[in-house]
Design a protein around this motif. Structure first.
Motif, PDB file in Angstrom:
ATOM      1  N   UNK A 124      -2.083  -8.754  -6.718  1.00 24.55           N
ATOM      2  CA  UNK A 124      -1.924  -7.454  -6.053  1.00 24.55           C
ATOM      3  C   UNK A 124      -2.261  -6.326  -7.014  1.00 24.55           C
ATOM      4  N   UNK A 125      -1.757  -6.395  -8.243  1.00 22.90           N
ATOM      5  CA  UNK A 125      -1.967  -5.316  -9.199  1.00 22.90           C
ATOM      6  C   UNK A 125      -3.413  -5.225  -9.653  1.00 22.90           C
ATOM      7  N   UNK A 126      -4.122  -6.340  -9.633  1.00 23.88           N
ATOM      8  CA  UNK A 126      -5.543  -6.306 -10.001  1.00 23.88           C
ATOM      9  C   UNK A 126      -6.437  -5.904  -8.833  1.00 23.88           C
ATOM     10  N   UNK A 127      -5.846  -5.678  -7.663  1.00 23.90           N
ATOM     11  CA  UNK A 127      -6.623  -5.253  -6.512  1.00 23.90           C
ATOM     12  C   UNK A 127      -7.343  -6.368  -5.796  1.00 23.90           C
ATOM     13  N   UNK A 128      -6.999  -7.628  -6.099  1.00 23.35           N
ATOM     14  CA  UNK A 128      -7.635  -8.755  -5.417  1.00 23.35           C
ATOM     15  C   UNK A 128      -7.097  -8.925  -4.000  1.00 23.35           C
ATOM     16  N   UNK A 129      -5.844  -8.515  -3.776  1.00 21.34           N
ATOM     17  CA  UNK A 129      -5.179  -8.644  -2.485  1.00 21.34           C
ATOM     18  C   UNK A 129      -4.488  -7.329  -2.150  1.00 21.34           C
ATOM     19  N   UNK A 130      -4.393  -7.054  -0.864  1.00 23.49           N
ATOM     20  CA  UNK A 130      -3.674  -5.853  -0.433  1.00 23.49           C
ATOM     21  C   UNK A 130      -2.183  -6.005  -0.705  1.00 23.49           C
ATOM     22  N   UNK A 131      -1.652  -7.168  -0.375  1.00 27.18           N
ATOM     23  CA  UNK A 131      -0.259  -7.489  -0.642  1.00 27.18           C
ATOM     24  C   UNK A 131      -0.159  -9.010  -0.714  1.00 27.18           C
ATOM     25  N   UNK A 132       1.020  -9.512  -1.065  1.00 25.99           N
ATOM     26  CA  UNK A 132       1.129 -10.961  -1.257  1.00 25.99           C
ATOM     27  C   UNK A 132       2.571 -11.405  -1.080  1.00 25.99           C
ATOM     28  N   UNK A 133       2.699 -12.682  -0.669  1.00 34.13           N
ATOM     29  CA  UNK A 133       4.003 -13.317  -0.472  1.00 34.13           C
ATOM     30  C   UNK A 133       4.006 -14.619  -1.257  1.00 34.13           C
ATOM     31  N   UNK A 166       3.424  -6.711 -19.536  1.00 35.18           N
ATOM     32  CA  UNK A 166       2.849  -7.105 -20.817  1.00 35.18           C
ATOM     33  C   UNK A 166       1.325  -7.039 -20.793  1.00 35.18           C
ATOM     34  N   UNK A 167       0.731  -7.248 -19.612  1.00 29.54           N
ATOM     35  CA  UNK A 167      -0.725  -7.179 -19.471  1.00 29.54           C
ATOM     36  C   UNK A 167      -1.214  -5.771 -19.157  1.00 29.54           C
ATOM     37  N   UNK A 168      -0.304  -4.812 -19.100  1.00 33.77           N
ATOM     38  CA  UNK A 168      -0.684  -3.437 -18.819  1.00 33.77           C
ATOM     39  C   UNK A 168      -1.060  -3.180 -17.376  1.00 33.77           C
ATOM     40  N   UNK A 169      -0.627  -4.034 -16.468  1.00 33.49           N
ATOM     41  CA  UNK A 169      -0.993  -3.887 -15.057  1.00 33.49           C
ATOM     42  C   UNK A 169      -0.068  -2.947 -14.308  1.00 33.49           C
ATOM     43  N   UNK A 170       1.112  -2.687 -14.843  1.00 31.82           N
ATOM     44  CA  UNK A 170       2.070  -1.790 -14.199  1.00 31.82           C
ATOM     45  C   UNK A 170       3.018  -1.265 -15.262  1.00 31.82           C
ATOM     46  N   UNK A 171       3.570  -0.089 -14.991  1.00 28.98           N
ATOM     47  CA  UNK A 171       4.586   0.479 -15.868  1.00 28.98           C
ATOM     48  C   UNK A 171       5.919   0.642 -15.146  1.00 28.98           C
ATOM     49  N   UNK A 172       5.854   1.193 -13.933  1.00 26.47           N
ATOM     50  CA  UNK A 172       7.084   1.446 -13.170  1.00 26.47           C
ATOM     51  C   UNK A 172       7.098   0.570 -11.922  1.00 26.47           C
ATOM     52  N   UNK A 252      13.261   5.095  -3.444  1.00 26.55           N
ATOM     53  CA  UNK A 252      11.979   4.527  -3.868  1.00 26.55           C
ATOM     54  C   UNK A 252      10.926   5.621  -3.969  1.00 26.55           C
ATOM     55  N   UNK A 253      10.903   6.502  -2.984  1.00 24.21           N
ATOM     56  CA  UNK A 253       9.912   7.594  -2.989  1.00 24.21           C
ATOM     57  C   UNK A 253      10.096   8.478  -4.225  1.00 24.21           C
ATOM     58  N   UNK A 254      11.329   8.798  -4.559  1.00 30.99           N
ATOM     59  CA  UNK A 254      11.590   9.648  -5.713  1.00 30.99           C
ATOM     60  C   UNK A 254      11.203   8.972  -7.021  1.00 30.99           C
ATOM     61  N   UNK A 255      11.284   7.644  -7.069  1.00 30.65           N
ATOM     62  CA  UNK A 255      10.994   6.905  -8.298  1.00 30.65           C
ATOM     63  C   UNK A 255       9.495   6.819  -8.576  1.00 30.65           C
ATOM     64  N   UNK A 256       8.675   6.840  -7.531  1.00 33.43           N
ATOM     65  CA  UNK A 256       7.212   6.794  -7.656  1.00 33.43           C
ATOM     66  C   UNK A 256       6.733   5.585  -8.477  1.00 33.43           C
ATOM     67  N   UNK A 257       6.948   4.378  -7.962  1.00 32.95           N
ATOM     68  CA  UNK A 257       6.549   3.176  -8.699  1.00 32.95           C
ATOM     69  C   UNK A 257       5.056   2.898  -8.588  1.00 32.95           C
ATOM     70  N   UNK A 258       4.592   2.002  -9.454  1.00 35.58           N
ATOM     71  CA  UNK A 258       3.221   1.513  -9.360  1.00 35.58           C
ATOM     72  C   UNK A 258       3.096   0.409  -8.319  1.00 35.58           C
ATOM     73  N   UNK A 259       4.202  -0.270  -8.032  1.00 35.54           N
ATOM     74  CA  UNK A 259       4.216  -1.370  -7.075  1.00 35.54           C
ATOM     75  C   UNK A 259       5.639  -1.562  -6.588  1.00 35.54           C
ATOM     76  N   UNK A 260       5.777  -2.022  -5.351  1.00 39.77           N
ATOM     77  CA  UNK A 260       7.082  -2.368  -4.790  1.00 39.77           C
ATOM     78  C   UNK A 260       7.147  -3.882  -4.671  1.00 39.77           C
ATOM     79  N   UNK A 261       8.212  -4.458  -5.206  1.00 39.77           N
ATOM     80  CA  UNK A 261       8.428  -5.895  -5.182  1.00 39.77           C
ATOM     81  C   UNK A 261       9.700  -6.162  -4.380  1.00 39.77           C
ATOM     82  N   UNK A 262       9.654  -7.122  -3.474  1.00 40.63           N
ATOM     83  CA  UNK A 262      10.798  -7.406  -2.606  1.00 40.63           C
ATOM     84  C   UNK A 262      11.289  -8.828  -2.839  1.00 40.63           C
ATOM     85  N   UNK A 263      12.580  -8.933  -3.123  1.00 43.44           N
ATOM     86  CA  UNK A 263      13.251 -10.228  -3.137  1.00 43.44           C
ATOM     87  C   UNK A 263      13.644 -10.526  -1.696  1.00 43.44           C
ATOM     88  N   UNK A 264      12.845 -11.364  -1.052  1.00 43.73           N
ATOM     89  CA  UNK A 264      12.897 -11.513   0.406  1.00 43.73           C
ATOM     90  C   UNK A 264      13.737 -12.722   0.797  1.00 43.73           C
TER      91      UNK A 264
END
Length: 366
Positions: A124-133, A166-172, A252-264
């Motif tokens: 997802x972070x590399x832009x290969x997929x829109x989202x993922x499960x 660690x790979x620099x793909x996301x910070x927040x 979540x909106x106030x935090x402005x993350x690079x990605x949202x991850x859900x423990x589903x």
């Protein structure tokens, strides 16, 4: 871009070790369910089976993943824990923590479960997929760095997040945990980290009994980057959507993350044996829809989910199918077989008012 679905047949082979009966479990001998444990492979396997039967699998990018690299595991778990786990696994299995039995090969399957989450988040972070499960099993959100807990042997999402950072793909990163049980492991790992906002919406004092309080907001530099939303049993569909809209999405909106991850987790569903929350498959679909809308607004739609709990073999597949249909935009449906029953069991007006006051007090405190 498409929706990725990361899975591996070997994750269904995780079992309860000495709980699994007298069969010689291990090698090419599959565990017999999980020896009577609630954390059975069937709810997860039946989700994949349902997707195959309806055709939804054809609308997804089906992928696998490798075992999480040792260096990725070490970013979350100390070497002493990993070494002890590997030794016990090689010796035939056992139990190292609370409610975490495993059989031979349990270490490798847990590392594979974490690896599915690592691969899904990276894609997802590399832009290969829109989202993922990621159909990760065993689950991860209760696992502490050095103590397995509640069926969880490695902290899947934390490992994936730290690998991506660690790979620099996301910070927040935002972790939203809607499993019916408090995500105590994820909370503990990031409790002092200001760049990972951990949010858990759960049944109050279900499991663990001594964590998940609203007052627990983080520590040190991480103060304010943890949010627990404990809810009373029985809040149902309307209660979950209200909590999401009034409390969680604004944070979540106030935090402005690079990605949202859900423990589903799907154990907040109405017929789950380990929860009492009366959510429905439509609840999970609508929560997914709302989070996706927010992700489109603030982080380029980047969203990744990892499977956690959910113990109804009959209902988890339909909850998961609703979520994946929403994530992918597929027109293929799996109608809720209990859809005409559960709405009749939703709380009434008096209870709605009680929940409204409950949420209002939390929102005001924020």
């Amino acid at each position: 871009m498409s929706t990725g679905f990361f899975w591996d047949e070997r994750c269904f082979w995780h079992g309860g070790g000495n709980y699994a009966g007298m069969l010689p479990v291990g090698g090419l001998v599959q565990p017999v369910a999980s020896g009577g444990l609630p954390e059975s492979p069937e709810s997860k396997r039946r989700l994949k089976n349902l997707m195959d039967v309806t055709g939804l699998s054809g609308d997804l990018a089906l992928r696998g993943g490798a075992e999480a690299a040792h260096e990725d595991l070490l970013r979350v778990h100390p070497a002493s824990y990993l070494d002890a786990f590997k030794a016990a696994s090689d010796a035939g299995g056992g139990e190292m923590g609370r409610r975490t039995p495993f059989g031979p090969g349990g270490y490798e399957i847990a590392a594979l479960s974490a690896g599915l989450s690592v691969a899904a988040l990276e894609a997802v972070l590399r832009g290969e997929l829109r989202n993922a499960y990621a159909l990760s099993r065993p689950p991860g959100h209760h696992c502490l760095p050095d103590y397995p807990n509640g069926f969880c042997l490695m902290a899947n999402l934390a490992i994936a997040i730290e690998a991506a950072r660690a790979k620099g793909l996301a910070e927040r990163v935002v972790v939203l945990d809607w499993d019916v049980h408090h995500g105590n492991g994820t909370e503990a790992i990031f409790y002092e980290d200001p760049d990972v906002l951990t949010i858990s919406i759960h049944q109050e004092r279900n499991y663990p009994m001594d964590t998940g309080e609203f007052a627990d907001r983080g520590r040190g530099k991480g103060t304010g980057a943890n949010l627990n939303v404990p809810l009373p049993p029985g809040v149902g569909h309307r209660g979950y959507l209200a909590a999401l809209e009034r409390i969680i999405l604004p944070q979540i909106r106030a935090f402005q993350p690079d990605v949202i991850v859900i423990a589903c987790g799907f154990d907040a569903a109405a017929i789950d044996p380990l929860g009492r929350m009366l959510a429905t498959a439509e609840t999970f679909r609508m929560m997914t829809q709302q989070v996706m809308t927010l992700a489109d607004e603030i982080c380029g739609g980047r969203l990744m989910m990892a499977h956690e709990g959910g113990y109804s073999e009959a209902y988890v597949p339909f909850c998961g199918h609703h979520v994946l249909q929403e994530m992918s935009g597929s027109a293929i449906t799996a109608p809720d077989p209990f859809g005409d029953v559960f709405p009749l069991r939703q709380p009434g007006a008096a209870f709605d008012r009680f929940v409204e006051q409950w949420l209002a007090e939390m929102a005001e405190a924020l």
